[in-house]
Design an enzyme around this catalytic site. Structure first.
Site, mmCIF file in Angstrom:
data_model
loop_
_atom_site.group_PDB
_atom_site.id
_atom_site.type_symbol
_atom_site.label_atom_id
_atom_site.label_comp_id
_atom_site.label_asym_id
_atom_site.label_seq_id
_atom_site.Cartn_x
_atom_site.Cartn_y
_atom_site.Cartn_z
ATOM 1 N N GLY A 7 14.570 22.979 62.178
ATOM 2 C CA GLY A 7 15.360 21.945 62.834
ATOM 3 C C GLY A 7 14.859 21.561 64.220
ATOM 4 O O GLY A 7 14.863 20.394 64.592
ATOM 5 N N ASN A 8 14.393 22.567 65.005
ATOM 6 C CA ASN A 8 14.030 22.243 66.379
ATOM 7 C C ASN A 8 12.686 21.524 66.499
ATOM 8 O O ASN A 8 12.315 21.079 67.574
ATOM 9 C CB ASN A 8 14.088 23.485 67.276
ATOM 10 N N LYS A 127 28.713 26.829 53.756
ATOM 11 C CA LYS A 127 27.829 26.164 54.717
ATOM 12 C C LYS A 127 28.599 25.094 55.507
ATOM 13 O O LYS A 127 29.041 24.086 54.939
ATOM 14 C CB LYS A 127 26.675 25.530 53.927
ATOM 15 N N LYS A 211 16.746 24.785 53.133
ATOM 16 C CA LYS A 211 15.454 24.096 53.082
ATOM 17 C C LYS A 211 14.278 25.049 52.861
ATOM 18 O O LYS A 211 13.264 24.639 52.297
ATOM 19 C CB LYS A 211 15.224 23.261 54.351
ATOM 20 N N LYS A 273 14.625 32.594 54.869
ATOM 21 C CA LYS A 273 13.176 32.482 55.113
ATOM 22 C C LYS A 273 12.440 33.667 54.489
ATOM 23 O O LYS A 273 11.420 33.501 53.817
ATOM 24 C CB LYS A 273 12.867 32.428 56.620
HETATM 25 P P1 ADP Z 1 15.251 26.708 61.344
HETATM 26 O O1 ADP Z 1 15.874 25.470 61.855
HETATM 27 O O2 ADP Z 1 13.833 26.863 61.762
HETATM 28 O O3 ADP Z 1 15.479 26.971 59.904
HETATM 29 P P2 ADP Z 1 17.177 28.854 61.899
HETATM 30 O O4 ADP Z 1 18.042 28.805 63.103
HETATM 31 O O5 ADP Z 1 17.795 28.593 60.574
HETATM 32 O O6 ADP Z 1 15.951 27.887 62.197
HETATM 33 O O7 ADP Z 1 16.462 30.272 61.816
HETATM 34 C C1 ADP Z 1 15.763 30.821 62.935
HETATM 35 C C2 ADP Z 1 16.677 31.765 63.716
HETATM 36 O O8 ADP Z 1 16.909 32.970 62.977
HETATM 37 C C3 ADP Z 1 16.123 32.274 65.009
HETATM 38 O O9 ADP Z 1 16.372 31.396 66.064
HETATM 39 C C4 ADP Z 1 16.847 33.620 65.210
HETATM 40 O O10 ADP Z 1 17.866 33.503 66.166
HETATM 41 C C5 ADP Z 1 17.507 33.894 63.871
HETATM 42 N N1 ADP Z 1 17.328 35.246 63.328
HETATM 43 C C6 ADP Z 1 18.292 35.867 62.616
HETATM 44 N N2 ADP Z 1 17.882 37.076 62.241
HETATM 45 C C7 ADP Z 1 16.616 37.236 62.717
HETATM 46 C C8 ADP Z 1 15.659 38.298 62.643
HETATM 47 N N3 ADP Z 1 15.934 39.432 61.982
HETATM 48 N N4 ADP Z 1 14.452 38.110 63.225
HETATM 49 C C9 ADP Z 1 14.183 36.963 63.877
HETATM 50 N N5 ADP Z 1 15.055 35.929 63.993
HETATM 51 C C10 ADP Z 1 16.265 36.056 63.423
HETATM 52 MG MG MG Z 2 17.461 27.223 59.010
#
Ligand code: ADP
Ligand code: MG
Length: 310
Positions: A7-8, A127, A211, A273
């Site tokens: 997203g960012n 969600k 996604k 992920k």
């Molecule tokens: P995107 O928009 O890239 O999908 P998300 O916010 O869904 O981003 O996922 C990334 C976030 O996951 C990071 O900013 C972090 O805060 C969070 N996160 C949760 N658990 C973990 C972990 N175990 N290790 C690293 N990041 C984590």
């Molecule tokens: Mg995400």
């Protein structure tokens, strides 16, 4: 390679969400991708998130509902794919053209993703989507439109929708054909438009597919060697935000499965992920990489990010 843009890459926290801001972010994100293409070593399929954009679209539809009929969520998802795909395809073309490779076609495919009507997610919507509401209005929406609403951590009331598992990319053949013809394809934006199949006919449903999980399906379908998930953290961590926190340069699928079972990754962010990475490698992919957008090139060379391998 399939690249999933978080997203960012499109809208950063604290930004308003003007077109100019988003286009500038996209320009920065595609600069790195253009270098990969110009190296001549990679063919790209790009997917991306749409959370803030579809949130704003839902808000626009809601705010204007007395003048223009609001559209269902699947249509809002399609709108966001077109909008974000347009920015990426134009910015990427312009970047490639400046390097003398304006001949490489870049195209967005509005993508439907098949989900199972019997997916347990439909019985348990989790969600959050769209704007915040006051309690009264939220409960009225529940009554009038059959929404599921929940109170979101004291910030107000919000609609929640199911997040079913992606089963198949409906447009996979056409995406493959475009890739084989040398095009850079943007597909399955926002996890794709969730559809179910009934008596041979597709129908959009009110849901949101993750996604990264949809990106994994896409990666299998195009026969990608690498799934590169670009986000806002440099590496995957165990004991995240707890004593003993540790960032991982590399994990095997077996290790990743162990960490998943132990609950190291937050649901809805890092968990999908890692799950996508595991599925990709188990399904025959060479490796999956989870890395920060700014370190994409190094991560691809194995010098940054978390590499997930067999
Ligand atoms: P995107 O928009 O890239 O999908 P998300 O916010 O869904 O981003 O996922 C990334 C976030 O996951 C990071 O900013 C972090 O805060 C969070 N996160 C949760 N658990 C973990 C972990 N175990 N290790 C690293 N990041 C984590
Ligand atoms: Mg995400």
């Amino acid at each position: 390679m399939v690249v999933a843009l978080g997203g960012n890459a499109i809208l950063q926290p604290g930004q308003k969400g003007t077109f100019e801001e988003q286009y500038e972010n996209v320009g920065r994100a595609v600069a790195g991708l253009a270098r990969m293409v110009l190296s001549g070593r990679w063919r790209l399929v790009i997917t991306h998130g749409n959370g803030p954009q579809v949130g704003n679209i839902l808000l626009q539809h809601d705010a204007a509902k007395a003048i223009v009929p609001p559209m269902p969520m699947d249509v809002c998802g399609a709108e966001s794919q077109g909008f974000i795909g347009y920015m990426i395809q134009q910015a990427l073309h312009n970047t490639l053209a400046r390097e003398g490779r304006g001949d490489i076609p870049v195209a967005t495919v509005v993508t439907q993703v098949l989900v199972d009507r019997d997916d347990p997610a439909f019985k348990n919507p989790t969600k959050p989507v769209g704007p915040f509401y006051g309690k009264e209005e939220a409960l009225r929406m529940q009554e009038e439109r059959g929404w599921h609403v929940v109170e979101d951590a004291g910030r107000g009331w919000r609609r929640v929708v199911p997040s079913p598992d992606p089963k198949a990319i409906v447009e996979k053949e056409v995406i493959r054909t475009l890739v084989e013809a040398g095009a850079i394809v943007i597909a399955s934006g926002g996890g794709g438009i969730p559809v179910v199949k009934e008596d041979g006919a597709y129908r959009g449903v009110e849901a949101v597919i993750d996604k990264d999980l949809a990106g994994e399906r896409l990666a299998q379908d195009v026969g990608a060697h690498v799934l590169l998930i670009l986000t806002d953290v440099d590496r995957v961590r165990v004991h995240y935000r707890k004593p003993g926190e540790k960032a991982l340069d590399r994990m095997t699928v077996e290790e990743a499965k162990g960490y998943l079972a132990e609950g190291h990754f937050a649901k809805g962010s890092m968990e999908p992920k890692v799950r996508a990475a595991v599925r990709f490698v188990e399904g025959g992919g060479e490796r999956a990489v989870i890395a920060a957008l700014a370190q994409a090139a190094d991560a691809l060379e194995g010098r940054a990010g978390t590499q997930v391998v067999r």
